[in-house]
Design a protein around this motif. Structure first.
Motif, mmCIF file in Angstrom:
data_model
loop_
_atom_site.group_PDB
_atom_site.id
_atom_site.type_symbol
_atom_site.label_atom_id
_atom_site.label_comp_id
_atom_site.label_asym_id
_atom_site.label_seq_id
_atom_site.Cartn_x
_atom_site.Cartn_y
_atom_site.Cartn_z
ATOM 1 N N PHE A 120 11.236 -8.551 -44.703
ATOM 2 C CA PHE A 120 10.618 -7.327 -44.205
ATOM 3 C C PHE A 120 11.153 -6.101 -44.946
ATOM 4 N N ARG A 121 10.277 -5.151 -45.224
ATOM 5 C CA ARG A 121 10.674 -3.852 -45.750
ATOM 6 C C ARG A 121 9.840 -2.777 -45.041
ATOM 7 N N PHE A 122 10.415 -1.576 -44.930
ATOM 8 C CA PHE A 122 9.788 -0.515 -44.144
ATOM 9 C C PHE A 122 9.817 0.808 -44.910
ATOM 10 N N LEU A 123 8.737 1.585 -44.744
ATOM 11 C CA LEU A 123 8.699 2.935 -45.296
ATOM 12 C C LEU A 123 7.850 3.805 -44.378
ATOM 13 N N ASN A 124 8.160 5.085 -44.360
ATOM 14 C CA ASN A 124 7.410 6.026 -43.544
ATOM 15 C C ASN A 124 5.919 5.974 -43.863
ATOM 16 N N ASP A 125 5.090 6.096 -42.840
ATOM 17 C CA ASP A 125 3.645 5.937 -43.024
ATOM 18 C C ASP A 125 3.052 6.988 -43.971
ATOM 19 N N ALA A 126 3.519 8.234 -43.878
ATOM 20 C CA ALA A 126 2.991 9.271 -44.774
ATOM 21 C C ALA A 126 3.366 8.977 -46.224
ATOM 22 N N SER A 127 4.586 8.465 -46.432
ATOM 23 C CA SER A 127 5.010 8.100 -47.787
ATOM 24 C C SER A 127 4.179 6.940 -48.325
ATOM 25 N N ASP A 160 6.879 12.100 -56.920
ATOM 26 C CA ASP A 160 7.064 12.370 -58.339
ATOM 27 C C ASP A 160 7.015 11.031 -59.064
ATOM 28 N N HIS A 161 5.964 10.829 -59.871
ATOM 29 C CA HIS A 161 5.737 9.536 -60.523
ATOM 30 C C HIS A 161 5.761 8.400 -59.497
ATOM 31 N N LYS A 162 5.039 8.576 -58.409
ATOM 32 C CA LYS A 162 4.863 7.614 -57.307
ATOM 33 C C LYS A 162 6.071 7.508 -56.382
ATOM 34 N N LEU A 163 7.181 8.121 -56.721
ATOM 35 C CA LEU A 163 8.380 8.020 -55.883
ATOM 36 C C LEU A 163 8.370 9.092 -54.802
ATOM 37 N N PRO A 164 8.474 8.695 -53.522
ATOM 38 C CA PRO A 164 8.574 9.694 -52.452
ATOM 39 C C PRO A 164 9.885 10.478 -52.589
ATOM 40 N N ILE A 165 9.777 11.796 -52.560
ATOM 41 C CA ILE A 165 10.937 12.674 -52.663
ATOM 42 C C ILE A 165 11.176 13.302 -51.294
ATOM 43 N N ASN A 299 7.427 -4.120 -55.229
ATOM 44 C CA ASN A 299 7.633 -3.904 -56.657
ATOM 45 C C ASN A 299 9.128 -3.626 -56.805
ATOM 46 N N GLU A 300 9.858 -4.560 -57.388
ATOM 47 C CA GLU A 300 11.322 -4.505 -57.337
ATOM 48 C C GLU A 300 11.904 -3.287 -58.048
ATOM 49 N N VAL A 301 11.264 -2.830 -59.097
ATOM 50 C CA VAL A 301 11.739 -1.623 -59.782
ATOM 51 C C VAL A 301 11.627 -0.422 -58.848
ATOM 52 N N PHE A 302 10.479 -0.308 -58.194
ATOM 53 C CA PHE A 302 10.251 0.779 -57.234
ATOM 54 C C PHE A 302 11.253 0.688 -56.085
ATOM 55 N N TRP A 303 11.436 -0.512 -55.539
ATOM 56 C CA TRP A 303 12.341 -0.706 -54.404
ATOM 57 C C TRP A 303 13.772 -0.324 -54.756
ATOM 58 N N GLU A 304 14.229 -0.705 -55.937
ATOM 59 C CA GLU A 304 15.601 -0.371 -56.350
ATOM 60 C C GLU A 304 15.797 1.141 -56.425
ATOM 61 N N LYS A 307 15.442 2.459 -52.252
ATOM 62 C CA LYS A 307 16.046 1.858 -51.065
ATOM 63 C C LYS A 307 17.312 2.588 -50.606
ATOM 64 N N ALA A 308 18.027 3.198 -51.545
ATOM 65 C CA ALA A 308 19.257 3.893 -51.163
ATOM 66 C C ALA A 308 18.972 5.267 -50.549
ATOM 67 N N GLU A 309 17.727 5.723 -50.650
ATOM 68 C CA GLU A 309 17.390 7.055 -50.144
ATOM 69 C C GLU A 309 16.295 6.995 -49.079
ATOM 70 N N LEU A 310 16.178 5.849 -48.415
ATOM 71 C CA LEU A 310 15.175 5.744 -47.368
ATOM 72 C C LEU A 310 15.502 6.747 -46.259
ATOM 73 N N PRO A 311 14.494 7.495 -45.795
ATOM 74 C CA PRO A 311 14.769 8.508 -44.771
ATOM 75 C C PRO A 311 15.229 7.887 -43.451
#
Length: 313
Positions: A120-127, A160-165, A299-304, A307-311
């Motif tokens: 399982f992995r989780f991210l904010n719905d707006a992101s 920024d380049h698909k990365l949620p900031i 996408n493991e590159v994206f996840w890496e 993952k350390a900055e998940l809100p």
């Protein structure tokens, strides 16, 4: 073969689909959706979520290239407040899913799934919506994107380049806009369905129940003014954030965005007056876009990178 299932959790629904990781499209016959009573007990909510996800799992298992040892990654587009790294729900005082407060979704849900070979992995719905919107707009040259959802609430993501900031001098705290001050209140009270219903009642003395779609169908002076006021408010509020982030694309989704013919030209006109030049894209199917965005967590590159900055909120 690795399988990714994207799940969109809404205030009154759940949607689930398997994603083709090569071109990020929903695999046919794997999309399922159903209503959820967000005020129900923990067991009822989790069982309903599992019911829909199991339908997608079953559809995936019937595909010709699935083998028993394949692990299924389940990625959630999840509203807050939520601990996205640990997968623990923190819903409290927001009138939805409060029975899940302090509950580990991973631990509870796996007991109801048809297979235990899952992660399982989780991210904010707006992101997730923003990431999905960027994937759909990948043919454009847009690098810095603001994605907003306009519906029962006001969601936002800065990418920024698909990365949620979510932190930094050029984005608001947590990358959120719903809680930021606007006029006499906060933004969520101006850019949501209840604002439209309140304005219509103030203008006509009549109460409506079907939301913005019903107001949009009336098309008289009162409703035209409401949509004009909405456009003026939206551009007044967003302009400073667009300038500060130096965004080159604004993506709009949610049920209110479906009535864009009644406010989009005014928004564009207002932005032009402020010398703000950016593309605006309307996403008609917010749920499926959020599902696509959530699937990108595998996408493991994206996840890496995220993952350390998940809100944590």
């Amino acid at each position: 073969m690795s399988i990714t299932i994207g799940v969109d959790i809404g205030g009154s629904h759940i949607s689930s689909a398997a994603i083709n990781g090569n071109d990020f499209v929903i695999i046919p016959q794997t999309y399922f959706s159903g209503p959820v009573d967000s005020k129900a007990s923990k067991e009822v909510i989790i069982q309903k979520w599992a019911e829909i996800i199991n339908q997608t799992i079953q559809a995936v298992q019937h595909t010709s290239d699935f083998v028993e040892k394949d692990k299924i990654g389940i990625a959630f587009s999840m509203p807050g407040p939520f601990q996205y790294e640990s997968g623990i729900a923190m819903f409290e005082g927001n009138d939805k899913y409060e029975a899940l407060y302090n509950v580990s979704i991973s631990q509870e849900l796996i007991g109801y799934l048809n297979t235990k070979n899952v992660s399982f992995r989780f991210l904010n719905d707006a992101s997730c919506f923003g990431v999905g919107g960027c994937l759909k707009e990948s043919a454009t040259d847009a690098e810095k994107v603001i994605a907003i959802t306009l519906g029962t609430g006001f969601g936002a993501a800065f990418l920024d380049h698909k990365l949620p900031i979510t932190q930094g001098e050029d984005v608001p705290h947590n990358g959120c806009l719903w809680d930021k001050p606007f006029h006499n209140s906060i933004a969520d009270n101006y850019f949501s369905t209840r604002w439209f219903l309140n304005e219509y009642e103030k203008s006509t003395g009549k109460k409506l129940t079907d939301g913005v779609k019903e107001i949009a169908s009336i098309e008289d002076f009162s409703t035209a003014k409401i949509f004009d006021d909405f456009a003026n408010n939206l551009t007044e509020f967003l302009a400073p954030f667009i300038i500060k982030f130096d965004a080159d694309l604004l993506i709009l989704g949610g049920n209110i965005a479906k009535s864009h013919r009644l406010f989009l030209s005014k928004v564009q006109e207002n932005l032009k007056k402020q010398n703000i030049d950016l593309a605006i894209s309307i996403v008609e199917n917010t749920e499926q876009t959020s599902i696509l965005g959530s699937s990108y967590l595998y996408n493991e590159v994206f996840w890496e990178r995220i993952k350390a900055e998940l809100p944590y909120f």
